[in-house]
Design an enzyme around this catalytic site. Structure first.
Site, mmCIF file in Angstrom:
data_model
loop_
_atom_site.group_PDB
_atom_site.id
_atom_site.type_symbol
_atom_site.label_atom_id
_atom_site.label_comp_id
_atom_site.label_asym_id
_atom_site.label_seq_id
_atom_site.Cartn_x
_atom_site.Cartn_y
_atom_site.Cartn_z
ATOM 1 N N GLU A 147 0.838 -1.194 0.000
ATOM 2 C CA GLU A 147 0.000 0.000 0.000
ATOM 3 C C GLU A 147 0.878 1.251 0.000
ATOM 4 O O GLU A 147 1.713 1.439 0.884
ATOM 5 C CB GLU A 147 -0.942 0.018 1.202
ATOM 6 N N GLU A 242 -12.703 2.509 2.974
ATOM 7 C CA GLU A 242 -12.008 2.643 4.250
ATOM 8 C C GLU A 242 -12.377 3.989 4.856
ATOM 9 O O GLU A 242 -12.306 5.009 4.179
ATOM 10 C CB GLU A 242 -10.499 2.595 3.970
HETATM 11 MN MN MN Z 1 -5.714 2.375 2.970
#
Ligand code: MN
Length: 285
Positions: A147, A242
Site C-alpha cells: 500500500e 475505508e
Molecule cells: Mn488504505
C-alpha cells in the site's frame, strides 16, 4: 462490476468473536462482498471462528496491516526485522486460514511518522524479507499488496512509481501495488497513479477513502477522475471502502492514523452511502 470491500473499522474497534459476527453480518447487509480485517495483532484473531462466520454469510475475508516500530522489516536491526517477518508470517496464516487470498497495507515498514529516510541497509533487509514473504504467500495462493501511503505514515513508499521500483527489485509475480486514493490525493495525482500501476500490470487492490477519511463526496478527492481511470484501465480487482471515526475506535490503529475526531457516528449509514457512491462511479459510462 468489481468486488466491493469494506474495512472492519467501519463496524468494530476490535475483532472478538462478537465483533467478528457483527462486522461480517453488517458487511453483508450493506451489500459488500469482502470484509478487510486489520491483522495488526494476528494472534488475537480466532481463525476457525472467523472462517465459519464468513462462510455463513457468503462474505470473503482479506487482511491488511501496518508493522510496529519494534517489528519493522525496513530496520537496519536484524532482530527487529526478524520480529517483523514473524508478524507477517502470522498475518499470512490468518489470511489463508480464513480462506482469503490477499494481504495488503504497510507490510514493508512501520506505520507511522519517521524522522529520517530509510537507510540503505534497512532497505536491503526489507527487500530480502519481502521476497521471503512473497514466496510463502505464493505457496498459499495469496497476493501481497504494497500500500502506497502518505509521508506521515511511512518513509518507504509514497508514490506508485516508488512501489513499482520496489516490486521490480522483489521480482515476484504475486506482489502488487495497493493504491489508496486518500494517500494518493496527498502525494500524487490519483488517476495518474492508477494508470501507472495498471500499465506495469501491477494494480492489485484499491482503497477508497475521502480526504478527511469520512463520508465520500464531502472532501477534496476528485472521485470522478479516479474512478474514470479505474474504468479506463479495465481494473476488475477489489475496491474497498475505508473510513475512520472516533465513534468506532481501535486505539492501536486510530491513534497511529491520526483519527482525532468523529467524522461519523453511524457506521451502517456511512457504509450504505459508500456502497451506493462507489457503485454509481464504477458503473458510469
Ligand atoms: Mn488504505
Amino acid at each position: 462490476m468489481n468486488p466491493l470491500g469494506i474495512h472492519a473499522l467501519v463496524w468494530v474497534g476490535g475483532f472478538s468473536r462478537e465483533e467478528c459476527e457483527y462486522a461480517v453480518q453488517s458487511t453483508r447487509q450493506a451489500g459488500f462482498d469482502i470484509l478487510e480485517i486489520p491483522a495488526l495483532d494476528p494472534e488475537a484473531i480466532d481463525i476457525a471462528h472467523t472462517r465459519a462466520v464468513l462462510a455463513d454469510h457468503g462474505v470473503k475475508g482479506v487482511c491488511s496491516l501496518g508493522l510496529d516500530p519494534d517489528c519493522d522489516i525496513s530496520s537496519p536491526d536484524a532482530e527487529v526485522v526478524r520480529r517483523g517477518e514473524e508478524r507477517l508470517a502470522a498475518a499470512l496464516s490468518v489470511v489463508s486460514g480464513i480462506g482469503g487470498d490477499f494481504l495488503g497495507g504497510v507490510v514493508y515498514s512501520a506505520l507511522g511518522k519517521y524522522n529520517a529516510p530509510v537507510t540503505p541497509e534497512g532497505r536491503r533487509n526489507m527487500v530480502t524479507a519481502l521476497r521471503r514473504l512473497a514466496a510463502r504467500a505464493a505457496d498459499a495462493g495469496i497476493t501481497i499488496g504494497l500500500e502506497v501511503v502518505n509521508r506521515y505514515e511511512s518513509n518507504v513508499l509514497n508514490t506508485v512509481p516508488q512501489a513499482l521500483e520496489l516490486i521490480e527489485e522483489i521480482d515476484a509475480p504475486n506482489v502488487m501495488v495497493h493504491v489508496d486514493v486518500y494517500h494518493s490525493n496527498i502525494e500524487e495525482v490519483p488517476a495518474t497513479a492508477v494508470r501507472q500501476a495498471a500499465a506495469a500490470g501491477r494494480l492489485g487492490y484499491v482503497h477508497i477513502g475521502e480526504s478527511h477519511r469520512g463520508y465520500l463526496g464531502t472532501g477534496t478527492v476528485d472521485f470522478g477522475a479516479f474512478f474514470g481511470a479505474l474504468r479506463e484501465v479495465g481494473y476488475t480487482g477489489p475496491v474497498t471502502f475505508e473510513s475512520f471515526s472516533r465513534a468506532v475506535v481501535s486505539p492501536q490503529l486510530s491513534n497511529r492514523l491520526g483519527v482525532w475526531r468523529d467524522l461519523w457516528a453511524d457506521g451502517a449509514d456511512l457504509a450504505r452511502h459508500a456502497h451506493a457512491f462507489i457503485t454509481s462511479h464504477l458503473t458510469r459510462s
